[in-house]
Design an enzyme around this catalytic site. Sequence first.
Site, PDB file in Angstrom:
ATOM      1  N   GLU A   1      53.153  50.465  37.242  1.00 27.87           N
ATOM      2  CA  GLU A   1      51.764  50.720  37.634  1.00 27.87           C
ATOM      3  C   GLU A   1      51.530  50.199  39.047  1.00 27.87           C
ATOM      4  O   GLU A   1      52.063  49.153  39.434  1.00 27.87           O
ATOM      5  CB  GLU A   1      50.813  50.034  36.649  1.00 27.87           C
ATOM      6  CG  GLU A   1      49.339  50.283  36.888  1.00 27.87           C
ATOM      7  CD  GLU A   1      48.475  49.710  35.758  1.00 27.87           C
ATOM      8  OE1 GLU A   1      48.915  49.766  34.587  1.00 27.87           O
ATOM      9  OE2 GLU A   1      47.379  49.205  36.053  1.00 27.87           O
TER      10      GLU A   1
ATOM     11  N   ASP B   1      48.106  49.601  41.532  1.00 29.18           N
ATOM     12  CA  ASP B   1      46.647  49.559  41.352  1.00 29.18           C
ATOM     13  C   ASP B   1      45.855  49.359  42.630  1.00 29.18           C
ATOM     14  O   ASP B   1      46.215  48.529  43.471  1.00 29.18           O
ATOM     15  CB  ASP B   1      46.248  48.377  40.448  1.00 29.18           C
ATOM     16  CG  ASP B   1      46.719  48.519  39.024  1.00 29.18           C
ATOM     17  OD1 ASP B   1      47.104  49.619  38.629  1.00 29.18           O
ATOM     18  OD2 ASP B   1      46.706  47.489  38.304  1.00 29.18           O
TER      19      ASP B   1
ATOM     20  N   GLU C   1      41.786  48.361  42.422  1.00 28.78           N
ATOM     21  CA  GLU C   1      40.611  48.139  41.579  1.00 28.78           C
ATOM     22  C   GLU C   1      39.515  47.533  42.449  1.00 28.78           C
ATOM     23  O   GLU C   1      39.779  46.627  43.254  1.00 28.78           O
ATOM     24  CB  GLU C   1      40.923  47.209  40.409  1.00 28.78           C
ATOM     25  CG  GLU C   1      41.822  47.832  39.352  1.00 28.78           C
ATOM     26  CD  GLU C   1      42.028  46.922  38.159  1.00 28.78           C
ATOM     27  OE1 GLU C   1      41.813  47.369  37.020  1.00 28.78           O
ATOM     28  OE2 GLU C   1      42.406  45.754  38.382  1.00 28.78           O
TER      29      GLU C   1
ATOM     30  N   HIS D   1      40.913  44.688  44.703  1.00 33.81           N
ATOM     31  CA  HIS D   1      41.952  44.022  43.921  1.00 33.81           C
ATOM     32  C   HIS D   1      43.164  44.956  43.846  1.00 33.81           C
ATOM     33  O   HIS D   1      43.038  46.113  43.443  1.00 33.81           O
ATOM     34  CB  HIS D   1      41.400  43.744  42.524  1.00 33.81           C
ATOM     35  CG  HIS D   1      42.325  43.034  41.599  1.00 33.81           C
ATOM     36  ND1 HIS D   1      42.304  41.661  41.415  1.00 33.81           N
ATOM     37  CD2 HIS D   1      43.297  43.497  40.772  1.00 33.81           C
ATOM     38  CE1 HIS D   1      43.219  41.317  40.521  1.00 33.81           C
ATOM     39  NE2 HIS D   1      43.834  42.417  40.123  1.00 33.81           N
ATOM     40  N   THR D   2      44.339  44.476  44.245  1.00 32.33           N
ATOM     41  CA  THR D   2      45.565  45.272  44.156  1.00 32.33           C
ATOM     42  C   THR D   2      46.556  44.568  43.243  1.00 32.33           C
ATOM     43  O   THR D   2      46.579  43.340  43.145  1.00 32.33           O
ATOM     44  CB  THR D   2      46.204  45.483  45.541  1.00 32.33           C
ATOM     45  OG1 THR D   2      46.651  44.223  46.069  1.00 32.33           O
ATOM     46  CG2 THR D   2      45.215  46.126  46.500  1.00 32.33           C
ATOM     47  N   ASN D   3      47.390  45.365  42.575  1.00 28.27           N
ATOM     48  CA  ASN D   3      48.405  44.796  41.689  1.00 28.27           C
ATOM     49  C   ASN D   3      49.524  45.815  41.526  1.00 28.27           C
ATOM     50  O   ASN D   3      49.355  47.011  41.823  1.00 28.27           O
ATOM     51  CB  ASN D   3      47.791  44.436  40.334  1.00 28.27           C
ATOM     52  CG  ASN D   3      48.651  43.447  39.546  1.00 28.27           C
ATOM     53  OD1 ASN D   3      49.681  42.975  40.022  1.00 28.27           O
ATOM     54  ND2 ASN D   3      48.225  43.151  38.318  1.00 28.27           N
TER      55      ASN D   3
ATOM     56  N   ASN E   1      51.153  40.497  37.256  1.00 27.99           N
ATOM     57  CA  ASN E   1      50.930  39.200  37.896  1.00 27.99           C
ATOM     58  C   ASN E   1      51.358  39.188  39.357  1.00 27.99           C
ATOM     59  O   ASN E   1      51.899  38.200  39.862  1.00 27.99           O
ATOM     60  CB  ASN E   1      51.650  38.081  37.134  1.00 27.99           C
ATOM     61  CG  ASN E   1      51.148  37.941  35.707  1.00 27.99           C
ATOM     62  OD1 ASN E   1      49.950  38.028  35.461  1.00 27.99           O
ATOM     63  ND2 ASN E   1      52.070  37.754  34.775  1.00 27.99           N
ATOM     64  N   ARG E   2      51.083  40.302  40.035  1.00 29.05           N
ATOM     65  CA  ARG E   2      51.378  40.386  41.470  1.00 29.05           C
ATOM     66  C   ARG E   2      50.096  40.748  42.232  1.00 29.05           C
ATOM     67  O   ARG E   2      50.113  41.544  43.162  1.00 29.05           O
ATOM     68  CB  ARG E   2      52.468  41.427  41.721  1.00 29.05           C
ATOM     69  CG  ARG E   2      53.800  41.125  41.011  1.00 29.05           C
ATOM     70  CD  ARG E   2      54.835  42.195  41.323  1.00 29.05           C
ATOM     71  NE  ARG E   2      56.117  41.903  40.709  1.00 29.05           N
ATOM     72  CZ  ARG E   2      56.546  42.429  39.567  1.00 29.05           C
ATOM     73  NH1 ARG E   2      55.762  43.260  38.885  1.00 29.05           N
ATOM     74  NH2 ARG E   2      57.740  42.134  39.071  1.00 29.05           N
ATOM     75  N   GLU E   3      49.002  40.152  41.805  1.00 26.17           N
ATOM     76  CA  GLU E   3      47.697  40.489  42.368  1.00 26.17           C
ATOM     77  C   GLU E   3      47.544  39.978  43.796  1.00 26.17           C
ATOM     78  O   GLU E   3      48.027  38.894  44.138  1.00 26.17           O
ATOM     79  CB  GLU E   3      46.560  39.895  41.525  1.00 26.17           C
ATOM     80  CG  GLU E   3      46.434  40.477  40.137  1.00 26.17           C
ATOM     81  CD  GLU E   3      47.191  39.686  39.083  1.00 26.17           C
ATOM     82  OE1 GLU E   3      48.060  38.879  39.483  1.00 26.17           O
ATOM     83  OE2 GLU E   3      46.918  39.862  37.890  1.00 26.17           O
TER      84      GLU E   3
ATOM     85  N   TRP F   1      35.163  39.614  33.207  1.00 25.22           N
ATOM     86  CA  TRP F   1      36.018  38.990  34.218  1.00 25.22           C
ATOM     87  C   TRP F   1      35.758  39.437  35.656  1.00 25.22           C
ATOM     88  O   TRP F   1      36.104  38.724  36.606  1.00 25.22           O
ATOM     89  CB  TRP F   1      37.501  39.260  33.914  1.00 25.22           C
ATOM     90  CG  TRP F   1      37.890  40.708  34.043  1.00 25.22           C
ATOM     91  CD1 TRP F   1      37.802  41.673  33.097  1.00 25.22           C
ATOM     92  CD2 TRP F   1      38.443  41.354  35.203  1.00 25.22           C
ATOM     93  NE1 TRP F   1      38.255  42.885  33.567  1.00 25.22           N
ATOM     94  CE2 TRP F   1      38.653  42.717  34.861  1.00 25.22           C
ATOM     95  CE3 TRP F   1      38.772  40.925  36.492  1.00 25.22           C
ATOM     96  CZ2 TRP F   1      39.179  43.640  35.761  1.00 25.22           C
ATOM     97  CZ3 TRP F   1      39.304  41.848  37.388  1.00 25.22           C
ATOM     98  CH2 TRP F   1      39.505  43.190  37.017  1.00 25.22           C
TER      99      TRP F   1
ATOM    100  N   GLY G   1      34.423  35.734  37.896  1.00 26.57           N
ATOM    101  CA  GLY G   1      35.165  35.353  36.702  1.00 26.57           C
ATOM    102  C   GLY G   1      34.449  35.624  35.401  1.00 26.57           C
ATOM    103  O   GLY G   1      34.761  35.020  34.372  1.00 26.57           O
TER     104      GLY G   1
END
Length: 258
Positions: free
Chosen positions: A104, A106, A108, A121-123, A131-133, A198, A202
Site C-alpha cells: 500500500e 498512502d 491521507e 499523512h503519508t505511509n 509503520n513508515r508514516e 484518531w 489524536g
Amino acid sequence: MARGAFQALVAVVFISAVSFQSCFVNANFYTDTYFNWGAEHSYIFGANGEDLNLVLDNVAGSGVQSYNSYLFGSIEMLIKLVPGNSAGTVTAYYLSSTVDYHDEIDFEFLGNSSGEPYTMHTNIFTQGKGNREQQFKFWFDPTADFHNYTIHWNPDAVVWYVDSIPIRVYRNYKSEGVGFPDQQGMQVFSSLWNADNWATQGGLVKIDWSCAPFTAGLRKFNARACKWNGPVSIFQCAYDGYDNGLNYLHTQFAYLHT
C-alpha cells in the site's frame, strides 16, 4: 556524434516523453472506477466523467476504487479537500493490493477545526508491514481549490508529489533487507470517512455532525501506469523496454537522486 545529430536525438527523446505523457492512460471515473461503498450519496458528474464528489454524513462515508490494478507508473488526482470544520474526517487517496499481506502507498488528509491546518499523512506498506508514516503541513489552503497529488512508483523508488513538488522519497533498499512494493499489483482507491477516534489531535477533537454533509472533490484521475496482468507483470512492468513509460519515470528518479 556531430552536434546537430546530438540535438536531433535530444529532440526525439523529448518528443517521445511528451507523447507518452499525452497518450498513455487517461482514466475516467465513469469507465475506470466504481463505488465500493456510499454510492447512494456520492456522485460522478461532468461531461466526460472527470469529476467525482465523495460525501460523508452521519449515516455513512463513501469510497471509490479503480477496476484495474497497476505495477509501477504515475498515478495522479486533483483533489479539493473538505472545507470549514473538517475535524475528525479523513480524505484518503492511495494504492493498495487486496491480498492478506498487502502492499500500500498512502496519501491521507487529516481534517481539523475551522482555521486550523490540515495534516498530510503519508505511509507505505510492504507485505502487510507499515509503520513508515511521515506527516507534513500544507503551505497553502487545500480546501480553496483543486491541487495535484501524484504518486510516482518504479522499481527504484516511490515519490509523493504535491503540485509537481516532491515531498517524500522512499527508495528501494531490498538488498539491505528493507521491504519495497514491487511484487503485487495495486488498485487506486479514494475515500472520505469518519476517523474521529484518531485523526484530529489524536482523537481529542470529534466530528461536529451539525457541519455535515462533508464533501471532498476529486477531478481528472489519471493512471499512466503498467496494467497488472498477474505475476508475469513483475518482470514485464519492471523491464525498461516494456511499453509502460518507465524510461520516462527512470529519468525523473535519476534526476531526483543526483
